[in-house]
Design an enzyme around this catalytic site. Structure first.
Site, PDB file in Angstrom:
ATOM      1  N   ARG A   1      19.206  -0.185 -16.774  1.00  0.00           N
ATOM      2  CA  ARG A   1      19.462   0.441 -15.466  1.00  0.00           C
ATOM      3  C   ARG A   1      19.376   1.966 -15.519  1.00  0.00           C
ATOM      4  O   ARG A   1      19.143   2.623 -14.523  1.00  0.00           O
ATOM      5  CB  ARG A   1      20.824  -0.022 -14.925  1.00  0.00           C
TER       6      ARG A   1
ATOM      7  N   LYS B   1      14.423  -2.871  -8.056  1.00  0.00           N
ATOM      8  CA  LYS B   1      15.802  -2.457  -8.361  1.00  0.00           C
ATOM      9  C   LYS B   1      16.719  -3.669  -8.494  1.00  0.00           C
ATOM     10  O   LYS B   1      17.593  -3.697  -9.367  1.00  0.00           O
ATOM     11  CB  LYS B   1      16.332  -1.477  -7.294  1.00  0.00           C
TER      12      LYS B   1
ATOM     13  N   ASN C   1      17.491   6.407 -13.422  1.00  0.00           N
ATOM     14  CA  ASN C   1      17.847   7.830 -13.370  1.00  0.00           C
ATOM     15  C   ASN C   1      16.656   8.733 -13.661  1.00  0.00           C
ATOM     16  O   ASN C   1      16.826   9.944 -13.841  1.00  0.00           O
ATOM     17  CB  ASN C   1      18.965   8.142 -14.355  1.00  0.00           C
TER      18      ASN C   1
ATOM     19  N   GLU D   1      24.933  -0.449 -16.015  1.00  0.00           N
ATOM     20  CA  GLU D   1      24.148   0.671 -16.532  1.00  0.00           C
ATOM     21  C   GLU D   1      24.391   0.904 -18.024  1.00  0.00           C
ATOM     22  O   GLU D   1      24.657   2.027 -18.465  1.00  0.00           O
ATOM     23  CB  GLU D   1      24.456   1.945 -15.725  1.00  0.00           C
TER      24      GLU D   1
ATOM     25  N   HIS E   1      19.424  15.203  -2.102  1.00  0.00           N
ATOM     26  CA  HIS E   1      19.375  14.437  -3.352  1.00  0.00           C
ATOM     27  C   HIS E   1      17.942  14.004  -3.705  1.00  0.00           C
ATOM     28  O   HIS E   1      17.467  14.226  -4.823  1.00  0.00           O
ATOM     29  CB  HIS E   1      20.289  13.210  -3.228  1.00  0.00           C
TER      30      HIS E   1
ATOM     31  N   ARG F   1      42.606  -4.290  -2.761  1.00  0.00           N
ATOM     32  CA  ARG F   1      41.935  -4.440  -4.082  1.00  0.00           C
ATOM     33  C   ARG F   1      40.568  -5.089  -3.960  1.00  0.00           C
ATOM     34  O   ARG F   1      40.073  -5.724  -4.894  1.00  0.00           O
ATOM     35  CB  ARG F   1      42.809  -5.229  -5.053  1.00  0.00           C
TER      36      ARG F   1
HETATM   37  N1  NAD Z   1      25.178   4.431  -4.588  1.00  0.00           N
HETATM   38  C1  NAD Z   1      24.020   4.736  -5.097  1.00  0.00           C
HETATM   39  O1  NAD Z   1      23.479   4.028  -5.950  1.00  0.00           O
HETATM   40  C2  NAD Z   1      23.313   5.973  -4.623  1.00  0.00           C
HETATM   41  C3  NAD Z   1      21.975   6.198  -4.980  1.00  0.00           C
HETATM   42  C4  NAD Z   1      21.328   7.330  -4.470  1.00  0.00           C
HETATM   43  C5  NAD Z   1      22.012   8.206  -3.640  1.00  0.00           C
HETATM   44  N2  NAD Z   1      23.311   7.955  -3.327  1.00  0.00           N
HETATM   45  C6  NAD Z   1      24.050   8.856  -2.441  1.00  0.00           C
HETATM   46  O2  NAD Z   1      23.430   8.834  -1.169  1.00  0.00           O
HETATM   47  C7  NAD Z   1      23.753  10.044  -0.496  1.00  0.00           C
HETATM   48  C8  NAD Z   1      22.536  10.550   0.244  1.00  0.00           C
HETATM   49  O3  NAD Z   1      22.174   9.587   1.199  1.00  0.00           O
HETATM   50  P1  NAD Z   1      21.240   9.963   2.435  1.00  0.00           P
HETATM   51  O4  NAD Z   1      20.084  10.721   1.958  1.00  0.00           O
HETATM   52  O5  NAD Z   1      21.041   8.727   3.207  1.00  0.00           O
HETATM   53  O6  NAD Z   1      22.134  11.016   3.229  1.00  0.00           O
HETATM   54  P2  NAD Z   1      23.092  10.875   4.498  1.00  0.00           P
HETATM   55  O7  NAD Z   1      23.866   9.623   4.455  1.00  0.00           O
HETATM   56  O8  NAD Z   1      23.835  12.158   4.584  1.00  0.00           O
HETATM   57  O9  NAD Z   1      22.074  10.776   5.703  1.00  0.00           O
HETATM   58  C9  NAD Z   1      21.226  11.847   5.961  1.00  0.00           C
HETATM   59  C10 NAD Z   1      21.418  12.416   7.374  1.00  0.00           C
HETATM   60  O10 NAD Z   1      20.718  11.580   8.273  1.00  0.00           O
HETATM   61  C11 NAD Z   1      21.605  11.068   9.260  1.00  0.00           C
HETATM   62  N3  NAD Z   1      21.088   9.730   9.529  1.00  0.00           N
HETATM   63  C12 NAD Z   1      21.156   8.647   8.731  1.00  0.00           C
HETATM   64  N4  NAD Z   1      20.432   7.652   9.271  1.00  0.00           N
HETATM   65  C13 NAD Z   1      19.902   8.125  10.418  1.00  0.00           C
HETATM   66  C14 NAD Z   1      19.034   7.585  11.398  1.00  0.00           C
HETATM   67  N5  NAD Z   1      18.540   6.350  11.290  1.00  0.00           N
HETATM   68  N6  NAD Z   1      18.702   8.354  12.459  1.00  0.00           N
HETATM   69  C15 NAD Z   1      19.162   9.626  12.555  1.00  0.00           C
HETATM   70  N7  NAD Z   1      19.961  10.213  11.646  1.00  0.00           N
HETATM   71  C16 NAD Z   1      20.316   9.459  10.593  1.00  0.00           C
HETATM   72  C17 NAD Z   1      22.979  11.170   8.682  1.00  0.00           C
HETATM   73  O11 NAD Z   1      23.981  11.274   9.679  1.00  0.00           O
HETATM   74  C18 NAD Z   1      22.850  12.442   7.861  1.00  0.00           C
HETATM   75  O12 NAD Z   1      22.983  13.559   8.694  1.00  0.00           O
HETATM   76  C19 NAD Z   1      24.252  11.014  -1.545  1.00  0.00           C
HETATM   77  O13 NAD Z   1      25.622  11.221  -1.371  1.00  0.00           O
HETATM   78  C20 NAD Z   1      23.985  10.302  -2.866  1.00  0.00           C
HETATM   79  O14 NAD Z   1      24.952  10.599  -3.841  1.00  0.00           O
HETATM   80  C21 NAD Z   1      23.967   6.860  -3.789  1.00  0.00           C
END
Ligand code: NAD
Length: 354
Positions: free
Chosen positions: A219, A205, A223, A215, A242, A106
């Site tokens: 917040r 942020k 978006n 939110e 994204h 939890r």
């Molecule tokens: N929680 C939140 O507030 C929030 C906000 C925005 C986005 N998100 C989420 O974040 C996700 C997207 O995150 P992202 O763009 O980081 O994608 P990701 O985590 O898929 O990373 C992108 C790619 O880069 C690789 N990678 C990451 N760091 C690396 C590094 N230093 N060197 C080499 N490769 C690396 C990963 O393995 C992956 O293939 C989405 O699922 C989205 O929904 C969450």
């Protein structure tokens, strides 16, 4: 360097050049990391505690079924309730590890060490964790703030260029929310991403999330670009990343602002946005594919008595203003049709100039 955050803010934020083991938890901890970062982590002299999980990460696997074996693994160890989970990776990994930390016993404490620019600038801060369902992204999750966020520039050295560009859009978004046009224009120019931009974005942020953790109001401004962005992302079959979708959504929302009577953005600014986005033009879905997705938006509100496909559905939109903070409005999803068409035209114009 520790970033100044509001008093009582749930997360300590550190910005570093290289990873520093002294920032890891003092008590018992375990690591769940993106296997792509294993070499970087260990060669920087960072420890790999017993029972570490190195996992491969993709948006397709951002599912409950992926984190269940992690929970079983921690229960077998067993991981104590006083232990801290350290998450190392991009937004997909941190969203999943954060949710697993919220669910295990939890809720156990967690730290996040974001490794993609998008995770550093956005995903890792604010306590939103989650996984995707077949019906849509991030539909299951929890608010569970990490105790500490440690962003290290060294991690970005191996990040593919497309993912660097992807993260840049969340930085541009922050400038547009605040109406900081000079900063936005600087980030639209060619040249490397500056860590000072990440610092500024995280500081902004942190303030917003602290004032409105769930939110309920302010917040929602974060978006900006996401309403049309989410629809374009889903309509591309997630061919758009994204941040790329948010970038397109930002241009769309500048055009929407003008459409609903706000002062128009200068053409030079719109062109600068379109120039950076032009390579994404082939992934922009036509309007008929976007409308149903806008109607299904998580933040869409059905007006009682109206049919689903009638203009009785309202959608929450954030509108940027040139040189002034963005504002929030509730609008019919159909208002996006014309900005969507202009977005396509602008991208085509810039693509033909390239
Ligand atoms: N929680 C939140 O507030 C929030 C906000 C925005 C986005 N998100 C989420 O974040 C996700 C997207 O995150 P992202 O763009 O980081 O994608 P990701 O985590 O898929 O990373 C992108 C790619 O880069 C690789 N990678 C990451 N760091 C690396 C590094 N230093 N060197 C080499 N490769 C690396 C990963 O393995 C992956 O293939 C989405 O699922 C989205 O929904 C969450």
């Amino acid at each position: 360097m520790r970033l100044a955050t509001p008093t009582g803010f749930a997360t300590e934020v550190f910005l570093q050049e290289t990873p520093d083991p002294s920032l890891l938890p003092e008590g018992p901890w375990t690591l769940v990391g993106d296997v792509r970062l294993r070499e970087t982590w260990t060669s920087a002299g960072m420890p790999e505690p017993a029972h570490t999980l190195w996992v491969s990460v993709s948006e397709e696997e951002k599912k409950l079924r992926t984190i269940l074996p992690w929970l079983e693994h921690w229960a077998r160890v067993p991981l104590h309730r006083e232990a801290t989970v350290v998450a190392l990776g991009g937004g997909v990994l941190s969203d999943m590890a954060g949710l697993a930390s919220a669910l295990y016993l939890r809720g156990v404490a967690w730290q996040v060490w974001p490794t993609s620019l998008l995770a550093m600038a956005d995903a890792a801060l604010g306590g939103k964790t989650g996984v995707d369902l077949a019906a849509g992204k991030n539909l299951v999750g929890a608010f569970h703030a990490p105790r500490r966020l440690v962003a290290c520039t060294a991690f970005l050295e191996s990040l593919p260029t497309r993912h660097l560009e992807n993260g840049r859009w969340e930085l541009v978004k922050t400038a547009l929310i605040q109406g900081e046009m000079a900063w936005a224009a600087e980030m639209l120019q060619d040249g490397p991403v500056k860590f000072a931009w990440v610092e500024r974005t995280l500081a902004y942020k942190a303030g917003v999330v602290h004032r409105d953790p769930r939110e309920a109001g302010e917040r929602r401004l974060l978006n900006l670009g996401h309403t049309l962005g989410h629809a374009l992302e889903a309509a591309s079959g997630y061919g758009l990343l994204h941040g790329e979708a948010v970038g397109l959504g930002l241009l769309g929302t500048c055009l929407l602002a003008e459409e609903v009577g706000l002062k128009a953005f200068p053409p030079a600014f719109l062109e600068a946005l379109a120039r950076r986005l032009a390579p994404l033009a082939p992934l922009v879905a036509p309007w008929p594919a976007c409308l149903p997705l806008l109607l299904r938006d998580k933040k869409a509100k059905h007006v009682p008595g109206a049919a689903e496909d009638e203009p009785g559905t309202e959608i929450h939109c954030i509108l940027p203003r040139f040189g002034e903070p963005a504002i929030q409005r509730t609008l019919a999803p159909q208002v996006w049709e014309s900005p969507h068409a202009r977005l396509i035209d602008l991208l085509a114009q810039e693509a033909s100039r390239a």
